[in-house]
Design a protein around this motif. Structure first.
Motif, PDB file in Angstrom:
ATOM      1  N   GLY A 157       0.792  -1.225   0.000  1.00 23.16           N
ATOM      2  CA  GLY A 157       0.000   0.000   0.000  1.00 23.16           C
ATOM      3  C   GLY A 157       0.819   1.267   0.000  1.00 23.16           C
ATOM      4  N   GLN A 158       1.833   1.353  -0.818  1.00 22.73           N
ATOM      5  CA  GLN A 158       2.638   2.566  -0.874  1.00 22.73           C
ATOM      6  C   GLN A 158       1.850   3.706  -1.514  1.00 22.73           C
ATOM      7  N   GLU A 159       2.214   4.927  -1.158  1.00 25.19           N
ATOM      8  CA  GLU A 159       1.559   6.084  -1.749  1.00 25.19           C
ATOM      9  C   GLU A 159       2.061   6.306  -3.165  1.00 25.19           C
ATOM     10  N   ASN A 160       1.214   6.966  -3.955  1.00 28.53           N
ATOM     11  CA  ASN A 160       1.591   7.255  -5.332  1.00 28.53           C
ATOM     12  C   ASN A 160       2.627   8.368  -5.388  1.00 28.53           C
ATOM     13  N   ALA A 161       3.491   8.306  -6.358  1.00 31.59           N
ATOM     14  CA  ALA A 161       4.482   9.354  -6.597  1.00 31.59           C
ATOM     15  C   ALA A 161       4.773   9.377  -8.087  1.00 31.59           C
ATOM     16  N   PHE A 162       4.363  10.465  -8.736  1.00 30.15           N
ATOM     17  CA  PHE A 162       4.542  10.563 -10.186  1.00 30.15           C
ATOM     18  C   PHE A 162       5.380  11.776 -10.596  1.00 30.15           C
ATOM     19  N   PRO A 163       6.528  11.996  -9.942  1.00 30.74           N
ATOM     20  CA  PRO A 163       7.340  13.155 -10.359  1.00 30.74           C
ATOM     21  C   PRO A 163       7.913  12.995 -11.760  1.00 30.74           C
ATOM     22  N   TRP A 164       7.951  11.767 -12.235  1.00 31.29           N
ATOM     23  CA  TRP A 164       8.536  11.500 -13.547  1.00 31.29           C
ATOM     24  C   TRP A 164       7.576  11.792 -14.698  1.00 31.29           C
ATOM     25  N   ILE A 165       6.286  12.037 -14.379  1.00 26.13           N
ATOM     26  CA  ILE A 165       5.331  12.408 -15.424  1.00 26.13           C
ATOM     27  C   ILE A 165       5.293  13.927 -15.527  1.00 26.13           C
ATOM     28  N   GLU A 166       5.834  14.459 -16.579  1.00 25.77           N
ATOM     29  CA  GLU A 166       5.956  15.908 -16.741  1.00 25.77           C
ATOM     30  C   GLU A 166       4.614  16.535 -17.098  1.00 25.77           C
ATOM     31  N   PRO A 167       4.380  17.784 -16.672  1.00 21.02           N
ATOM     32  CA  PRO A 167       3.100  18.456 -16.962  1.00 21.02           C
ATOM     33  C   PRO A 167       2.811  18.583 -18.451  1.00 21.02           C
ATOM     34  N   THR A 168       3.854  18.601 -19.267  1.00 22.53           N
ATOM     35  CA  THR A 168       3.648  18.749 -20.710  1.00 22.53           C
ATOM     36  C   THR A 168       2.971  17.534 -21.344  1.00 22.53           C
ATOM     37  N   THR A 169       2.884  16.424 -20.610  1.00 19.12           N
ATOM     38  CA  THR A 169       2.246  15.227 -21.168  1.00 19.12           C
ATOM     39  C   THR A 169       0.735  15.367 -21.251  1.00 19.12           C
ATOM     40  N   GLN A 178      -9.677   6.413 -18.175  1.00 22.54           N
ATOM     41  CA  GLN A 178      -8.897   7.243 -19.089  1.00 22.54           C
ATOM     42  C   GLN A 178      -8.511   8.541 -18.392  1.00 22.54           C
ATOM     43  N   SER A 179      -7.247   8.956 -18.548  1.00 26.74           N
ATOM     44  CA  SER A 179      -6.765  10.177 -17.917  1.00 26.74           C
ATOM     45  C   SER A 179      -7.088  11.381 -18.795  1.00 26.74           C
ATOM     46  N   THR A 180      -6.631  12.565 -18.374  1.00 23.68           N
ATOM     47  CA  THR A 180      -6.839  13.777 -19.173  1.00 23.68           C
ATOM     48  C   THR A 180      -6.012  13.761 -20.445  1.00 23.68           C
ATOM     49  N   CYS A 181      -5.023  12.872 -20.509  1.00 20.14           N
ATOM     50  CA  CYS A 181      -4.319  12.607 -21.762  1.00 20.14           C
ATOM     51  C   CYS A 181      -4.999  11.388 -22.368  1.00 20.14           C
ATOM     52  N   PRO A 182      -5.731  11.523 -23.471  1.00 15.35           N
ATOM     53  CA  PRO A 182      -6.636  10.464 -23.954  1.00 15.35           C
ATOM     54  C   PRO A 182      -5.995   9.096 -24.131  1.00 15.35           C
ATOM     55  N   ASN A 183      -4.723   9.034 -24.459  1.00 17.90           N
ATOM     56  CA  ASN A 183      -4.111   7.722 -24.722  1.00 17.90           C
ATOM     57  C   ASN A 183      -3.346   7.177 -23.522  1.00 17.90           C
ATOM     58  N   VAL A 184      -3.636   7.681 -22.322  1.00 13.34           N
ATOM     59  CA  VAL A 184      -3.002   7.188 -21.093  1.00 13.34           C
ATOM     60  C   VAL A 184      -4.095   6.729 -20.132  1.00 13.34           C
ATOM     61  N   PHE A 185      -3.970   5.502 -19.639  1.00 10.41           N
ATOM     62  CA  PHE A 185      -4.958   4.912 -18.731  1.00 10.41           C
ATOM     63  C   PHE A 185      -4.248   4.477 -17.444  1.00 10.41           C
ATOM     64  N   PHE A 186      -4.977   4.522 -16.333  1.00  4.74           N
ATOM     65  CA  PHE A 186      -4.427   4.111 -15.043  1.00  4.74           C
ATOM     66  C   PHE A 186      -5.285   3.011 -14.431  1.00  4.74           C
ATOM     67  N   GLY A 187      -4.714   2.245 -13.508  1.00  2.00           N
ATOM     68  CA  GLY A 187      -5.460   1.225 -12.796  1.00  2.00           C
ATOM     69  C   GLY A 187      -4.750   0.843 -11.510  1.00  2.00           C
ATOM     70  N   GLY A 188      -5.451   0.110 -10.651  1.00  3.31           N
ATOM     71  CA  GLY A 188      -4.855  -0.324  -9.395  1.00  3.31           C
ATOM     72  C   GLY A 188      -4.616   0.825  -8.436  1.00  3.31           C
ATOM     73  N   ASP A 189      -3.611   0.683  -7.565  1.00  4.04           N
ATOM     74  CA  ASP A 189      -3.295   1.732  -6.599  1.00  4.04           C
ATOM     75  C   ASP A 189      -2.938   3.045  -7.279  1.00  4.04           C
ATOM     76  N   ALA A 190      -2.394   2.973  -8.490  1.00  2.00           N
ATOM     77  CA  ALA A 190      -2.001   4.177  -9.207  1.00  2.00           C
ATOM     78  C   ALA A 190      -3.200   5.000  -9.640  1.00  2.00           C
ATOM     79  N   ALA A 191      -4.379   4.393  -9.655  1.00  2.00           N
ATOM     80  CA  ALA A 191      -5.563   5.104 -10.131  1.00  2.00           C
ATOM     81  C   ALA A 191      -6.255   5.876  -9.006  1.00  2.00           C
ATOM     82  N   PHE A 192      -6.631   5.176  -7.929  1.00  2.00           N
ATOM     83  CA  PHE A 192      -7.428   5.798  -6.876  1.00  2.00           C
ATOM     84  C   PHE A 192      -6.830   5.594  -5.481  1.00  2.00           C
ATOM     85  N   GLY A 193      -5.569   5.210  -5.411  1.00  2.00           N
ATOM     86  CA  GLY A 193      -4.935   4.992  -4.125  1.00  2.00           C
ATOM     87  C   GLY A 193      -4.982   3.532  -3.707  1.00  2.00           C
TER      88      GLY A 193
END
Length: 267
Positions: A20-32, A50-65
């Motif tokens: 149950g680690q917390e999410n950390a996405f510093p490697w995803i730049e705002p320009t994406t 689907q994320s705000t970038c149409p071709n990027v999807f999330f799931g699991g802990d990375a999606a909603f904690g």
């Protein structure tokens, strides 16, 4: 935390760390174009993932904690459906209802052959207790059930009807391979006509008018494919023989809603 006990080594190939680690996405730049909430979670459509970038999807802990692994597996299924629709340029909201799944099986006769030959086997009635006894005792079980030999014979009548033949006209080249291999001659390529006339034009006339026949869209030659559902065995030979995958065997799973938890447990 260490307990002071001796270490235990368990040989294995892979280890899934579920802490149950917390999410950390510093490697995803705002320009994406991937936006995040104040809690560091991606902004997602809860239905499509689907994320705000149409071709990027999330799931699991990375999606909603942090959640359990079953939730992650469910997200994987939802995201896979969304990605398939996205790559097919189809509206992501047009998706199967929950618990209704059509999966290509490509089953053949070598995978699920039958002990019985394709004949109209007699269906035995379930034996009942004498009417006099049934009327005297309202709590009496009136169905006696089959004996072992009869039960075995009735079980052989099963044709695995949960695996359905599916025909895709756009892939058909009208090679007649499915017609040649069908053990009951239930597939015909003929000129379309009103149903009474069409039933008689088949290689084997479809005489059971209570059972609908399947009629495809018009094919390139102007003919249609007609399948007599009354004698189809769902054996999968047409799907296995078809060189263009116009025929497929698809397993259908359907879970009905239960009226109450008690009824759900009982079934």
């Amino acid at each position: 935390m260490p307990t002071g006990e001796d270490l235990v080594f368990v040989p294995c190939d892979d280890v899934l760390i579920a802490i149950g680690q917390e999410n950390a996405f510093p490697w995803i730049e705002p320009t994406t174009g991937v936006n995040f909430s104040s809690k560091g979670l991606p902004v997602l459509d809860p239905l499509t993932l689907q994320s705000t970038c149409p071709n990027v999807f999330f799931g699991g802990d990375a999606a909603f904690g942090p959640e359990n692994i079953i939730t992650a597996v469910a997200h994987g299924h939802k995201a896979a459906v969304s990605i398939d629709l996205f790559c097919s340029d189809v509206d992501l909201k047009m998706r199967p209802a929950p618990h209704v799944t059509l999966i290509s099986q490509k089953m053949g006769i070598h995978e699920w052959s039958y002990d019985s030959e394709p004949v109209d086997d007699k269906r035995e009635a379930v034996p009942l207790v004498a009417l006099e006894k049934a009327l005297k005792d309202r709590s009496l079980e009136v169905e006696l059930g089959f004996d072992l030999e009869t039960a075995f014979q009735q079980a052989e009548r099963c044709l695995n009807c949960d695996a359905q033949t599916v025909f895709m006209p756009g892939n058909c080249i009208e090679c007649d391979a499915c017609t040649d291999i069908c053990p009951t001659t239930c597939i015909s390529f003929v000129e379309n006509a009103p149903e009474p006339e069409l039933r008689q034009k088949l290689l084997v006339p479809a005489t059971n008018e209570e059972q609908p026949i399947y009629v495809s869209e018009k094919l390139p030659t102007g003919k249609v494919l007609v399948k007599d559902e009354d004698v189809c065995l769902h054996c999968g030979l047409c799907a296995e023989r078809c060189p263009t995958a116009a025929w497929d065997m698809q397993m259908f799973f359907y879970n009905t809603a239960k009226a109450a938890p008690i009824l759900g447990e009982a079934t």
